[in-house]
Design a protein around this motif. Structure first.
Motif, PDB file in Angstrom:
ATOM      1  N   GLN A  81      -9.073 -50.930  14.908  1.00  0.00           N
ATOM      2  CA  GLN A  81      -8.678 -49.760  15.698  1.00  0.00           C
ATOM      3  C   GLN A  81      -7.627 -50.123  16.744  1.00  0.00           C
ATOM      4  O   GLN A  81      -6.679 -49.370  16.965  1.00  0.00           O
ATOM      5  N   LYS A  82      -7.758 -51.278  17.355  1.00  0.00           N
ATOM      6  CA  LYS A  82      -6.764 -51.711  18.342  1.00  0.00           C
ATOM      7  C   LYS A  82      -5.401 -51.917  17.676  1.00  0.00           C
ATOM      8  O   LYS A  82      -4.366 -51.527  18.222  1.00  0.00           O
ATOM      9  N   ILE A  83      -5.420 -52.514  16.482  1.00  0.00           N
ATOM     10  CA  ILE A  83      -4.175 -52.728  15.732  1.00  0.00           C
ATOM     11  C   ILE A  83      -3.541 -51.384  15.382  1.00  0.00           C
ATOM     12  O   ILE A  83      -2.327 -51.195  15.540  1.00  0.00           O
ATOM     13  N   ILE A  84      -4.345 -50.439  14.924  1.00  0.00           N
ATOM     14  CA  ILE A  84      -3.828 -49.105  14.578  1.00  0.00           C
ATOM     15  C   ILE A  84      -3.291 -48.404  15.823  1.00  0.00           C
ATOM     16  O   ILE A  84      -2.212 -47.798  15.785  1.00  0.00           O
ATOM     17  N   ASP A  85      -4.016 -48.479  16.919  1.00  0.00           N
ATOM     18  CA  ASP A  85      -3.564 -47.839  18.164  1.00  0.00           C
ATOM     19  C   ASP A  85      -2.212 -48.385  18.614  1.00  0.00           C
ATOM     20  O   ASP A  85      -1.397 -47.660  19.182  1.00  0.00           O
ATOM     21  N   ASN A  86      -1.966 -49.676  18.379  1.00  0.00           N
ATOM     22  CA  ASN A  86      -0.711 -50.309  18.794  1.00  0.00           C
ATOM     23  C   ASN A  86       0.384 -50.249  17.731  1.00  0.00           C
ATOM     24  O   ASN A  86       1.484 -50.762  17.944  1.00  0.00           O
ATOM     25  N   PHE A  87       0.088 -49.632  16.593  1.00  0.00           N
ATOM     26  CA  PHE A  87       1.041 -49.541  15.491  1.00  0.00           C
ATOM     27  C   PHE A  87       2.249 -48.693  15.895  1.00  0.00           C
ATOM     28  O   PHE A  87       2.110 -47.572  16.366  1.00  0.00           O
ATOM     29  N   LYS A  88       3.437 -49.259  15.720  1.00  0.00           N
ATOM     30  CA  LYS A  88       4.688 -48.557  16.060  1.00  0.00           C
ATOM     31  C   LYS A  88       5.464 -48.151  14.809  1.00  0.00           C
ATOM     32  O   LYS A  88       6.437 -47.424  14.907  1.00  0.00           O
ATOM     33  N   GLY A  89       5.059 -48.685  13.664  1.00  0.00           N
ATOM     34  CA  GLY A  89       5.760 -48.366  12.426  1.00  0.00           C
ATOM     35  C   GLY A  89       7.124 -49.011  12.335  1.00  0.00           C
ATOM     36  O   GLY A  89       8.013 -48.505  11.657  1.00  0.00           O
ATOM     37  N   GLU A  90       7.295 -50.127  13.010  1.00  0.00           N
ATOM     38  CA  GLU A  90       8.593 -50.803  13.004  1.00  0.00           C
ATOM     39  C   GLU A  90       8.715 -51.723  11.792  1.00  0.00           C
ATOM     40  O   GLU A  90       7.731 -52.306  11.335  1.00  0.00           O
ATOM     41  N   LYS A  91       9.919 -51.861  11.299  1.00  0.00           N
ATOM     42  CA  LYS A  91      10.212 -52.707  10.150  1.00  0.00           C
ATOM     43  C   LYS A  91       9.650 -54.111  10.379  1.00  0.00           C
ATOM     44  O   LYS A  91       9.845 -54.702  11.432  1.00  0.00           O
ATOM     45  N   GLY A  92       8.898 -54.608   9.390  1.00  0.00           N
ATOM     46  CA  GLY A  92       8.300 -55.930   9.474  1.00  0.00           C
ATOM     47  C   GLY A  92       6.878 -55.933  10.006  1.00  0.00           C
ATOM     48  O   GLY A  92       6.142 -56.900   9.810  1.00  0.00           O
ATOM     49  N   GLU A  93       6.462 -54.864  10.674  1.00  0.00           N
ATOM     50  CA  GLU A  93       5.092 -54.763  11.194  1.00  0.00           C
ATOM     51  C   GLU A  93       4.120 -54.719  10.017  1.00  0.00           C
ATOM     52  O   GLU A  93       4.422 -54.169   8.966  1.00  0.00           O
ATOM     53  N   GLN A  94       2.931 -55.295  10.201  1.00  0.00           N
ATOM     54  CA  GLN A  94       1.978 -55.364   9.106  1.00  0.00           C
ATOM     55  C   GLN A  94       0.576 -55.028   9.576  1.00  0.00           C
ATOM     56  O   GLN A  94       0.150 -55.454  10.647  1.00  0.00           O
ATOM     57  N   ILE A  95      -0.135 -54.258   8.740  1.00  0.00           N
ATOM     58  CA  ILE A  95      -1.565 -54.018   8.916  1.00  0.00           C
ATOM     59  C   ILE A  95      -2.212 -54.319   7.578  1.00  0.00           C
ATOM     60  O   ILE A  95      -1.942 -53.649   6.581  1.00  0.00           O
TER      61      ILE A  95
END
Length: 182
Positions: A81-95
């Motif tokens: 949930q913390k990772i999702i909350d901080n997700f910006k959708g920027e190129k290279g970001e990974q979940i």
């Protein structure tokens, strides 16, 4: 809520690279963006947070099974949930297994490249001309096999994929409308 099978949008990033794919599907649903503030980042967050539990269990089973073959897994996410909350959708970001490959104002491309196959998931927002608040969301999936094992791997995945994607789309739409005060 009606989900229909459709085509990849003509101006999708998946079409602009002149890539050929071994598998393609697209599903479309409609939602209301009451405050006109739902963008690709919010859609991406909902993609990661709104799936039903049975899909999580399928992914866990998949990870155990394919890990034996040395393929990429989503790993263990301890603070999802913390990772999702901080997700910006920027190129290279990974979940987990999904990396952001590209993003525009109306589309985000997620996916992964592995030795057996490469896949992409497009989350594409279609703004309706007649209404500023009524929008369509199209999820398109493409797969490119890199070898015979990719084809073999995808055989049992395909029937589940056809069930999972419309279910995910319904979950995303419910999630964004709930957060948007519908």
């Amino acid at each position: 809520m009606t989900i229909i099978k459709t085509e990849i949008p003509k101006n999708s990033l998946l079409k602009t690279n002149n890539m050929t794919y071994d598998y393609i599907d697209s599903f479309q649903g409609e939602y209301i963006d009451k405050f006109q503030n739902i963008g690709t980042t919010e859609i991406g967050k909902s993609f990661f947070s709104s799936g039903p539990k049975w899909i999580d269990k399928l992914f866990a089973f998949r990870n155990k099974l394919i890990g034996l073959f040395g393929l990429k897994t989503s790993g263990t996410i301890t603070n999802r949930q913390k990772i999702i909350d901080n997700f910006k959708g920027e190129k290279g970001e990974q979940i987990g297994l999904f990396k952001v490959f590209d993003k525009t104002s109306n589309e985000i491309i997620l996916g992964e490249d592995d030795k057996h196959l490469n896949f992409r998931v497009s989350l594409f927002i279609v703004k309706q001309n007649e209404s500023k608040t009524n929008k369509k969301l199209i999820i398109s999936t493409t797969v490119k096999f890199n070898n015979w094992f990719g084809r073999l791997y995808f055989l049992p995945v395909r029937p589940f994929h056809i069930l999972i994607v419309p279910t995910m789309l319904k979950g995303i739409i419910k999630d964004i409308e709930r957060h948007n005060g519908k």
